[in-house]
Design a protein around this motif. Structure first.
Motif, PDB file in Angstrom:
ATOM      1  N   MET A  11       0.511  -1.397   0.317  1.00  0.00           N
ATOM      2  CA  MET A  11       0.358   0.349   0.179  1.00  0.00           C
ATOM      3  C   MET A  11       0.590   1.723   0.127  1.00  0.00           C
ATOM      4  O   MET A  11       0.540   2.240  -0.645  1.00  0.00           O
ATOM      5  CB  MET A  11      -1.131  -0.828   1.327  1.00  0.00           C
ATOM      6  N   LEU A  12       2.448   1.354   0.183  1.00  0.00           N
ATOM      7  CA  LEU A  12       2.563   2.227   0.786  1.00  0.00           C
ATOM      8  C   LEU A  12       3.716   2.615  -0.515  1.00  0.00           C
ATOM      9  O   LEU A  12       3.582   4.078  -1.004  1.00  0.00           O
ATOM     10  CB  LEU A  12       4.228   2.480   1.953  1.00  0.00           C
ATOM     11  N   ALA A  13       3.877   1.366  -1.258  1.00  0.00           N
ATOM     12  CA  ALA A  13       4.376   1.333  -2.802  1.00  0.00           C
ATOM     13  C   ALA A  13       4.000   1.828  -3.372  1.00  0.00           C
ATOM     14  O   ALA A  13       3.641   3.041  -4.264  1.00  0.00           O
ATOM     15  CB  ALA A  13       4.724  -0.058  -3.197  1.00  0.00           C
ATOM     16  N   ARG A  14       2.449   1.656  -3.775  1.00  0.00           N
ATOM     17  CA  ARG A  14       0.767   1.706  -4.409  1.00  0.00           C
ATOM     18  C   ARG A  14       1.125   3.385  -4.288  1.00  0.00           C
ATOM     19  O   ARG A  14       0.835   4.323  -4.935  1.00  0.00           O
ATOM     20  CB  ARG A  14       0.254   1.615  -4.063  1.00  0.00           C
ATOM     21  N   TYR A  15       1.222   4.427  -3.195  1.00  0.00           N
ATOM     22  CA  TYR A  15       1.003   5.459  -3.083  1.00  0.00           C
ATOM     23  C   TYR A  15       2.047   6.189  -2.871  1.00  0.00           C
ATOM     24  O   TYR A  15       1.574   7.158  -3.908  1.00  0.00           O
ATOM     25  CB  TYR A  15       1.026   5.519  -1.233  1.00  0.00           C
ATOM     26  N   PHE A  16       2.834   5.703  -3.505  1.00  0.00           N
ATOM     27  CA  PHE A  16       4.105   6.818  -3.669  1.00  0.00           C
ATOM     28  C   PHE A  16       4.207   6.899  -5.182  1.00  0.00           C
ATOM     29  O   PHE A  16       4.891   7.381  -5.707  1.00  0.00           O
ATOM     30  CB  PHE A  16       5.658   5.991  -2.737  1.00  0.00           C
ATOM     31  N   MET A  17       3.399   5.602  -6.487  1.00  0.00           N
ATOM     32  CA  MET A  17       3.780   4.832  -7.208  1.00  0.00           C
ATOM     33  C   MET A  17       2.284   6.551  -7.379  1.00  0.00           C
ATOM     34  O   MET A  17       3.222   7.162  -8.544  1.00  0.00           O
ATOM     35  CB  MET A  17       3.329   4.426  -7.609  1.00  0.00           C
ATOM     36  N   ALA A  19       1.357   9.448  -6.286  1.00  0.00           N
ATOM     37  CA  ALA A  19       2.150  10.541  -6.029  1.00  0.00           C
ATOM     38  C   ALA A  19       3.043  10.695  -6.972  1.00  0.00           C
ATOM     39  O   ALA A  19       3.548  12.091  -7.365  1.00  0.00           O
ATOM     40  CB  ALA A  19       2.648  10.263  -4.257  1.00  0.00           C
ATOM     41  N   GLN A  20       3.950  10.446  -6.846  1.00  0.00           N
ATOM     42  CA  GLN A  20       4.967  10.639  -8.268  1.00  0.00           C
ATOM     43  C   GLN A  20       4.933  10.315  -9.581  1.00  0.00           C
ATOM     44  O   GLN A  20       5.928  10.991 -10.792  1.00  0.00           O
ATOM     45  CB  GLN A  20       6.637   9.432  -7.489  1.00  0.00           C
ATOM     46  N   VAL A  21       4.204   9.153 -10.058  1.00  0.00           N
ATOM     47  CA  VAL A  21       3.938   9.091 -10.982  1.00  0.00           C
ATOM     48  C   VAL A  21       3.133   8.903 -11.636  1.00  0.00           C
ATOM     49  O   VAL A  21       2.813  10.142 -12.612  1.00  0.00           O
ATOM     50  CB  VAL A  21       4.720   7.619 -11.569  1.00  0.00           C
ATOM     51  N   TYR A  22       1.867   8.632 -11.630  1.00  0.00           N
ATOM     52  CA  TYR A  22       0.756   9.316 -12.250  1.00  0.00           C
ATOM     53  C   TYR A  22      -0.020  10.502 -12.046  1.00  0.00           C
ATOM     54  O   TYR A  22      -1.043  10.616 -12.279  1.00  0.00           O
ATOM     55  CB  TYR A  22      -0.580   7.731 -10.953  1.00  0.00           C
ATOM     56  N   TYR A  23       0.196  10.990 -10.378  1.00  0.00           N
ATOM     57  CA  TYR A  23       0.442  12.707 -10.656  1.00  0.00           C
ATOM     58  C   TYR A  23       1.057  13.359 -10.124  1.00  0.00           C
ATOM     59  O   TYR A  23       0.838  14.033 -10.275  1.00  0.00           O
ATOM     60  CB  TYR A  23      -0.499  12.234  -9.339  1.00  0.00           C
ATOM     61  N   HIS A  24       2.138  12.490 -11.267  1.00  0.00           N
ATOM     62  CA  HIS A  24       3.071  13.715 -12.131  1.00  0.00           C
ATOM     63  C   HIS A  24       2.380  15.104 -12.516  1.00  0.00           C
ATOM     64  O   HIS A  24       1.313  15.038 -13.359  1.00  0.00           O
ATOM     65  CB  HIS A  24       3.932  13.377 -12.530  1.00  0.00           C
ATOM     66  N   PRO A  25       2.613  16.202 -12.695  1.00  0.00           N
ATOM     67  CA  PRO A  25       1.892  16.844 -13.407  1.00  0.00           C
ATOM     68  C   PRO A  25       2.233  16.682 -14.564  1.00  0.00           C
ATOM     69  O   PRO A  25       1.168  17.605 -15.374  1.00  0.00           O
ATOM     70  CB  PRO A  25       3.117  18.985 -13.216  1.00  0.00           C
ATOM     71  N   ALA A  26       3.188  16.906 -15.530  1.00  0.00           N
ATOM     72  CA  ALA A  26       3.739  16.485 -16.831  1.00  0.00           C
ATOM     73  C   ALA A  26       3.128  15.962 -17.123  1.00  0.00           C
ATOM     74  O   ALA A  26       1.757  15.743 -17.622  1.00  0.00           O
ATOM     75  CB  ALA A  26       4.460  16.072 -17.091  1.00  0.00           C
ATOM     76  N   ARG A  27       2.305  14.799 -16.199  1.00  0.00           N
ATOM     77  CA  ARG A  27       1.293  13.128 -16.539  1.00  0.00           C
ATOM     78  C   ARG A  27      -0.214  13.813 -17.038  1.00  0.00           C
ATOM     79  O   ARG A  27      -0.797  14.012 -17.680  1.00  0.00           O
ATOM     80  CB  ARG A  27       1.446  12.315 -15.668  1.00  0.00           C
ATOM     81  N   LEU A  28      -0.682  15.025 -15.513  1.00  0.00           N
ATOM     82  CA  LEU A  28      -1.752  14.890 -15.665  1.00  0.00           C
ATOM     83  C   LEU A  28      -1.562  16.518 -16.497  1.00  0.00           C
ATOM     84  O   LEU A  28      -3.242  16.410 -17.225  1.00  0.00           O
ATOM     85  CB  LEU A  28      -1.991  16.049 -14.431  1.00  0.00           C
ATOM     86  N   ALA A  29      -0.576  17.239 -17.071  1.00  0.00           N
ATOM     87  CA  ALA A  29      -1.386  18.515 -18.314  1.00  0.00           C
ATOM     88  C   ALA A  29      -1.413  17.114 -19.170  1.00  0.00           C
ATOM     89  O   ALA A  29      -2.308  17.588 -20.503  1.00  0.00           O
ATOM     90  CB  ALA A  29      -0.170  18.807 -18.709  1.00  0.00           C
ATOM     91  N   THR A 157      -3.922   3.307   8.987  1.00  0.00           N
ATOM     92  CA  THR A 157      -4.618   4.439   9.268  1.00  0.00           C
ATOM     93  C   THR A 157      -4.589   5.156   8.665  1.00  0.00           C
ATOM     94  O   THR A 157      -5.222   6.485   8.816  1.00  0.00           O
ATOM     95  CB  THR A 157      -5.428   4.201  10.524  1.00  0.00           C
ATOM     96  N   LYS A 158      -2.877   5.283   9.206  1.00  0.00           N
ATOM     97  CA  LYS A 158      -2.680   6.839   8.818  1.00  0.00           C
ATOM     98  C   LYS A 158      -1.714   7.102   7.185  1.00  0.00           C
ATOM     99  O   LYS A 158      -0.848   7.913   6.892  1.00  0.00           O
ATOM    100  CB  LYS A 158      -1.009   6.809   9.427  1.00  0.00           C
ATOM    101  N   LEU A 159      -2.153   6.414   6.218  1.00  0.00           N
ATOM    102  CA  LEU A 159      -1.926   6.486   4.607  1.00  0.00           C
ATOM    103  C   LEU A 159      -2.298   7.938   4.424  1.00  0.00           C
ATOM    104  O   LEU A 159      -3.502   7.963   4.220  1.00  0.00           O
ATOM    105  CB  LEU A 159      -2.753   5.464   4.179  1.00  0.00           C
ATOM    106  N   PRO A 160      -1.103   8.180   4.319  1.00  0.00           N
ATOM    107  CA  PRO A 160      -2.013  10.013   3.653  1.00  0.00           C
ATOM    108  C   PRO A 160      -2.689  10.258   2.455  1.00  0.00           C
ATOM    109  O   PRO A 160      -2.310   9.496   1.505  1.00  0.00           O
ATOM    110  CB  PRO A 160      -0.508  11.473   3.658  1.00  0.00           C
ATOM    111  N   ALA A 161      -3.484  10.908   2.270  1.00  0.00           N
ATOM    112  CA  ALA A 161      -4.336  11.662   0.909  1.00  0.00           C
ATOM    113  C   ALA A 161      -3.330  12.201   0.231  1.00  0.00           C
ATOM    114  O   ALA A 161      -2.294  12.714   0.594  1.00  0.00           O
ATOM    115  CB  ALA A 161      -5.432  11.487   0.901  1.00  0.00           C
ATOM    116  N   SER A 162      -3.034  12.035  -0.944  1.00  0.00           N
ATOM    117  CA  SER A 162      -2.281  12.445  -2.180  1.00  0.00           C
ATOM    118  C   SER A 162      -3.303  13.655  -2.131  1.00  0.00           C
ATOM    119  O   SER A 162      -4.140  13.830  -2.388  1.00  0.00           O
ATOM    120  CB  SER A 162      -2.390  12.076  -3.337  1.00  0.00           C
ATOM    121  N   ARG A 163      -2.377  15.249  -2.324  1.00  0.00           N
ATOM    122  CA  ARG A 163      -3.110  16.356  -2.728  1.00  0.00           C
ATOM    123  C   ARG A 163      -2.455  16.830  -3.786  1.00  0.00           C
ATOM    124  O   ARG A 163      -2.474  18.754  -3.162  1.00  0.00           O
ATOM    125  CB  ARG A 163      -3.030  17.049  -1.539  1.00  0.00           C
ATOM    126  N   ASN A 164      -2.132  16.163  -4.749  1.00  0.00           N
ATOM    127  CA  ASN A 164      -1.452  17.482  -5.572  1.00  0.00           C
ATOM    128  C   ASN A 164      -2.849  18.082  -6.424  1.00  0.00           C
ATOM    129  O   ASN A 164      -3.797  17.621  -6.836  1.00  0.00           O
ATOM    130  CB  ASN A 164      -0.775  16.586  -6.574  1.00  0.00           C
TER     131      ASN A 164
END
Length: 176
Positions: A11-17, A19-29, A157-164
């Protein structure tokens, strides 16, 4: 229960993936440009909803249409296709700051709206990672009984939500 730590690590790996890849600003653009292209290229701006019609499209056809539209200034979706093919995507003009909470929680959206008002909506896009729902809850076998993963794991329970959150703009107006 012996696999709980492995599940936490996944779940931590999924969170970082995300946050850092799928929600990367270039990908969102690029995602925004793809949506713009599809809205202009598809009949009625949407994929067909009947199964046969929907399955009639595939990635190769869409990518071929993007390349063709990028070459033809008269083609539907030309501007978005050109931005994708030539890597001329919108750039980040503003990104959500850590103190954009509470009364400032809508700052990024407000900046996007004000920028769109000043420069035109065609030159500005707002992008954000979707808000995560509830923390992941799955059953864990503990001494012969099934218990909630959330009752056993502080990590889950403390896994942060992405806020990008970002305001993207046409590169020529970025500095202003």
């Amino acid at each position: 229960r012996g696999g709980l730590e492995s599940a936490e690590a996944l779940m931590l790996a999924r969170y970082f993936m995300f946050a850092q890849v799928y929600y990367h600003p270039a990908r969102l653009a690029y995602d925004s440009h793809l949506k713009d292209f599809l809205a202009e290229w598809l009949d009625g701006g949407m994929f067909p909803t009947d199964p046969a019609g929907h399955l009639g499209y595939n990635d190769n056809e869409v990518l071929s249409a993007i390349r063709a539209a990028a070459r033809d200034p008269e083609a539907a979706g030309h501007d978005a296709a050109r931005r994708i093919v030539k890597r001329e995507h919108f750039r980040v003009a503003y990104r959500r700051q850590p103190d954009d909470i509470g009364a400032r929680a809508l700052t990024t959206r407000a900046i996007a709206a004000a920028t769109a008002k000043k420069f035109s909506g065609e030159s500005v896009r707002y992008g954000a990672s979707p808000r995560r729902g509830d923390p992941p809850d799955f059953p864990v076998l503990d001494d012969g009984s099934s218990v909630s993963s959330l009752s056993l794991s502080e990590v889950l329970t403390k896994l942060p939500a992405s806020r990008n959150e970002y305001v993207f703009v046409e590169p020529s107006i970025r500095r202003e």
